[in-house]
Scaffold this active site. Sequence first.
Site, PDB file in Angstrom:
ATOM      1  N   GLU A 195     -18.938   4.693  -0.081  1.00  0.00           N
ATOM      2  CA  GLU A 195     -18.345   4.071  -1.118  1.00  0.00           C
ATOM      3  C   GLU A 195     -19.044   4.028  -2.480  1.00  0.00           C
ATOM      4  O   GLU A 195     -18.264   4.310  -3.728  1.00  0.00           O
ATOM      5  CB  GLU A 195     -17.798   2.611  -0.943  1.00  0.00           C
ATOM      6  CG  GLU A 195     -16.926   2.260   0.334  1.00  0.00           C
ATOM      7  CD  GLU A 195     -17.316   2.595   1.670  1.00  0.00           C
ATOM      8  OE1 GLU A 195     -18.751   2.480   1.651  1.00  0.00           O
ATOM      9  OE2 GLU A 195     -16.742   2.528   2.619  1.00  0.00           O
ATOM     10  N   PHE A 232     -14.416  -3.068   0.559  1.00  0.00           N
ATOM     11  CA  PHE A 232     -15.586  -1.979  -0.041  1.00  0.00           C
ATOM     12  C   PHE A 232     -15.107  -1.309  -1.269  1.00  0.00           C
ATOM     13  O   PHE A 232     -16.047  -0.632  -1.843  1.00  0.00           O
ATOM     14  CB  PHE A 232     -15.285  -0.858   1.008  1.00  0.00           C
ATOM     15  CG  PHE A 232     -15.301  -1.464   2.516  1.00  0.00           C
ATOM     16  CD1 PHE A 232     -16.178  -2.512   2.884  1.00  0.00           C
ATOM     17  CD2 PHE A 232     -14.256  -0.936   3.592  1.00  0.00           C
ATOM     18  CE1 PHE A 232     -16.127  -2.927   4.157  1.00  0.00           C
ATOM     19  CE2 PHE A 232     -14.324  -1.713   4.701  1.00  0.00           C
ATOM     20  CZ  PHE A 232     -15.252  -2.614   5.075  1.00  0.00           C
ATOM     21  N   ARG A 282      -1.836  -5.035   3.172  1.00  0.00           N
ATOM     22  CA  ARG A 282      -1.693  -4.148   4.340  1.00  0.00           C
ATOM     23  C   ARG A 282      -0.205  -4.296   4.996  1.00  0.00           C
ATOM     24  O   ARG A 282       0.578  -3.648   5.266  1.00  0.00           O
ATOM     25  CB  ARG A 282      -2.707  -4.318   5.226  1.00  0.00           C
ATOM     26  CG  ARG A 282      -2.346  -3.635   6.519  1.00  0.00           C
ATOM     27  CD  ARG A 282      -3.381  -4.323   7.702  1.00  0.00           C
ATOM     28  NE  ARG A 282      -3.215  -3.468   8.987  1.00  0.00           N
ATOM     29  CZ  ARG A 282      -3.299  -3.865  10.175  1.00  0.00           C
ATOM     30  NH1 ARG A 282      -3.621  -5.276  10.283  1.00  0.00           N
ATOM     31  NH2 ARG A 282      -3.030  -3.153  11.175  1.00  0.00           N
ATOM     32  N   ARG A 294       0.698  -1.009   0.128  1.00  0.00           N
ATOM     33  CA  ARG A 294       0.003  -0.044  -0.019  1.00  0.00           C
ATOM     34  C   ARG A 294       0.883   1.112  -0.016  1.00  0.00           C
ATOM     35  O   ARG A 294       0.524   2.293  -0.703  1.00  0.00           O
ATOM     36  CB  ARG A 294      -1.208  -0.076   1.242  1.00  0.00           C
ATOM     37  CG  ARG A 294      -0.432  -0.206   2.434  1.00  0.00           C
ATOM     38  CD  ARG A 294      -1.132  -0.007   3.547  1.00  0.00           C
ATOM     39  NE  ARG A 294      -0.680  -0.395   4.885  1.00  0.00           N
ATOM     40  CZ  ARG A 294      -1.160   0.030   6.068  1.00  0.00           C
ATOM     41  NH1 ARG A 294      -2.016   0.763   6.121  1.00  0.00           N
ATOM     42  NH2 ARG A 294      -0.519  -0.311   7.168  1.00  0.00           N
ATOM     43  N   SER A 349      -4.711   4.833   5.630  1.00  0.00           N
ATOM     44  CA  SER A 349      -4.692   3.329   5.692  1.00  0.00           C
ATOM     45  C   SER A 349      -4.239   3.124   4.070  1.00  0.00           C
ATOM     46  O   SER A 349      -3.509   1.913   3.708  1.00  0.00           O
ATOM     47  CB  SER A 349      -6.026   2.726   5.707  1.00  0.00           C
ATOM     48  OG  SER A 349      -6.405   2.607   7.058  1.00  0.00           O
ATOM     49  N   ASP A 356      -8.537  -7.634  11.954  1.00  0.00           N
ATOM     50  CA  ASP A 356      -9.813  -7.188  11.549  1.00  0.00           C
ATOM     51  C   ASP A 356     -10.939  -8.465  11.278  1.00  0.00           C
ATOM     52  O   ASP A 356     -11.909  -8.387  11.596  1.00  0.00           O
ATOM     53  CB  ASP A 356     -10.280  -6.241  10.596  1.00  0.00           C
ATOM     54  CG  ASP A 356      -9.701  -4.831  11.298  1.00  0.00           C
ATOM     55  OD1 ASP A 356      -9.840  -4.699  12.270  1.00  0.00           O
ATOM     56  OD2 ASP A 356      -9.209  -4.045  10.458  1.00  0.00           O
ATOM     57  N   HIS A 365      -5.636  -3.682   1.645  1.00  0.00           N
ATOM     58  CA  HIS A 365      -5.913  -4.513   2.718  1.00  0.00           C
ATOM     59  C   HIS A 365      -6.890  -5.846   2.192  1.00  0.00           C
ATOM     60  O   HIS A 365      -7.783  -6.409   2.562  1.00  0.00           O
ATOM     61  CB  HIS A 365      -7.046  -3.881   3.684  1.00  0.00           C
ATOM     62  CG  HIS A 365      -6.120  -2.957   4.633  1.00  0.00           C
ATOM     63  ND1 HIS A 365      -5.496  -1.955   3.884  1.00  0.00           N
ATOM     64  CD2 HIS A 365      -6.052  -2.730   5.838  1.00  0.00           C
ATOM     65  CE1 HIS A 365      -4.797  -1.007   4.896  1.00  0.00           C
ATOM     66  NE2 HIS A 365      -5.192  -1.550   6.044  1.00  0.00           N
TER      67      HIS A 365
END
Lengths: 281, 317
Positions: B61, B86, B170, B13, B40, B120, B112
């Site tokens: 989104e 998303f 990530r 990322r 992020s 998560d 991610h």
Amino acid sequence: MPDYNYLNDLIIQVRRDILRQVHKVNSGHPGGSLGCTEFFVALYNELLDRKEGFDMDGIGEDIFFLSNGHISPVFYSVLARSGYFPVEELNTFRLIDSRLQGHPTTHEGLPGVRVASGSLGQGISVSIGAAEAKKLNKDNHLIYTLCGDGELQEGQNWEAIMYAAANNVDNLIVTIDLNGQQIDGSTNNVLPMGNLKAKFEAFGWEVLEIHEGNDLKAVIEGMISAKEKSGKGKPVCVLLQTVMGNGVDFMMHTHAWHGKAPNDEQLETALAQNPETLGDY
Amino acid sequence: MKKYTDSGKKDTRSGFGAGLTELGKTNENVVALCADLTGSLKMDEFKENHPERFFQVGIAEANMMGIAAGMTIGGKIPFTGTFANFSTGRVYDQIRQSIAYSDKNVKICASHAGVTLGEDGATHQILEDLGLMKMLPGMTVINTCDYNQTKAATLAIAEHHGPVYLRFGRPKVANFTQENQKFEIGKALQLQKGNDVTIVATGHLVWEALVAAEALHEKGISAEVINIHTIKPLDANAILKSVEKTGCIVTAEEHNYLGGLGESVSRVLAENKPTPQEFVATQDTFGESGTPEQLMDKYGLNAEAILKAVKKVMARK
């Protein structure tokens, strides 16, 4: 001063186009199309600052997005009669290999269409993007959008409505076709949306109402007022009250003709109520 | 055998962030949109340098995808940033109609992805996104393997006209490809020449494939390793050329074995040269909470899993 004689002739001719397109393929959406005829005629003839020809980016001109894509018959008729493509092409509506898909799309390269629509609720978002692009390009033109009232039941609209006010997207005029009908019945029966004026205002929009959405003069004057309210920090919403099926007595004030084509006899009756003016395709 | 060295662990990322920062300076049409995940997605520097070209859309989104589509009408090149979950499943219909079907020049940048998101858990760990995106007509689908390659891909997709899905992750992983490399969309990269088995990998699994190849080399097995950064369009020739020589293939990806790279490769083989294939991928399951390493181990997504698959596939030759 608008040429009301010509525009009224055009309205009648567009109604004929709508009825004939839908009848020929025995499918399509005449009710909402007929209800929005005056709006489309006003938009393309009196409101939009348009350039000759068509390019996708629409730099240096106003841009219109149709969010409720199922009323494609009125959109196609007005586009054709505004010179975007030959009027005879209306003969190909919903037929195989046609650029006039059931719902409008850029995929077939039809001039006048800048985004596909049909799956509801996406038009305001796209319009915001185009409006933001105009600002970045220092292009002082407006973005116009039309949405159905039932369409506002889609949640994405409210994301967009919140965003536009929070970010002062004031080069955007969103018109809501308030005909009070959707496929399963009246919007009040299916899912009441409450006081839309209060809702848009609570979200920070400038709201204007046109009570006679099938009166050409009222539509033109109302939309000119909307234009005057743009550029002042707030996005503008026009609540346009229309009658579904307007101009054909047996199609009016009912959701029955939302997505149904007239048979031969019904077509004849409907066309007799709207005698040819500018010439059929 | 060529040795690859990890020049220091970095997250993919951040490679995206670095690429976007550079694009900010070099391409004034590039605009960035983010759904409340600026940090992020490593979009902070672009945001600071070009506030007028950065659009914070909030946790919305669907609206972000629509705005991005609209911005292309006016010549902008929008890069959207949010988690892979998303960026795809949540907004599939918006991407389908307003972006892919409308052929809009939007770059969907998704971080991610996969189980390496870690703690998560499954709600945020999408393992179906490659499938969702590759099924959309006209969509280019890219999954990069390290920091340097992600940066190069970010720069390359700005030059490519059309919708692109760029997938990265990530955790900090080995950074082993060259700095300032040229990235060619749709071109597979042969990292290791070999004769006994072909290993094609994408994303975080490419480094694991190299580790596996080294272990195989010590056992006297020569593995050809191919880095497939572009899932669609797939470089079918590179795959066919390799299996012509090796006669068997292992595909490796941090994705469900249904709908991912492995299935795309299977189709190419079935149509051209039926070849034994083993899939290193998740087996139609959701993920769960844990550290990235634990999850890669549990779900069979590492060098060890590749070695097992190689053994199996070579026995089937």
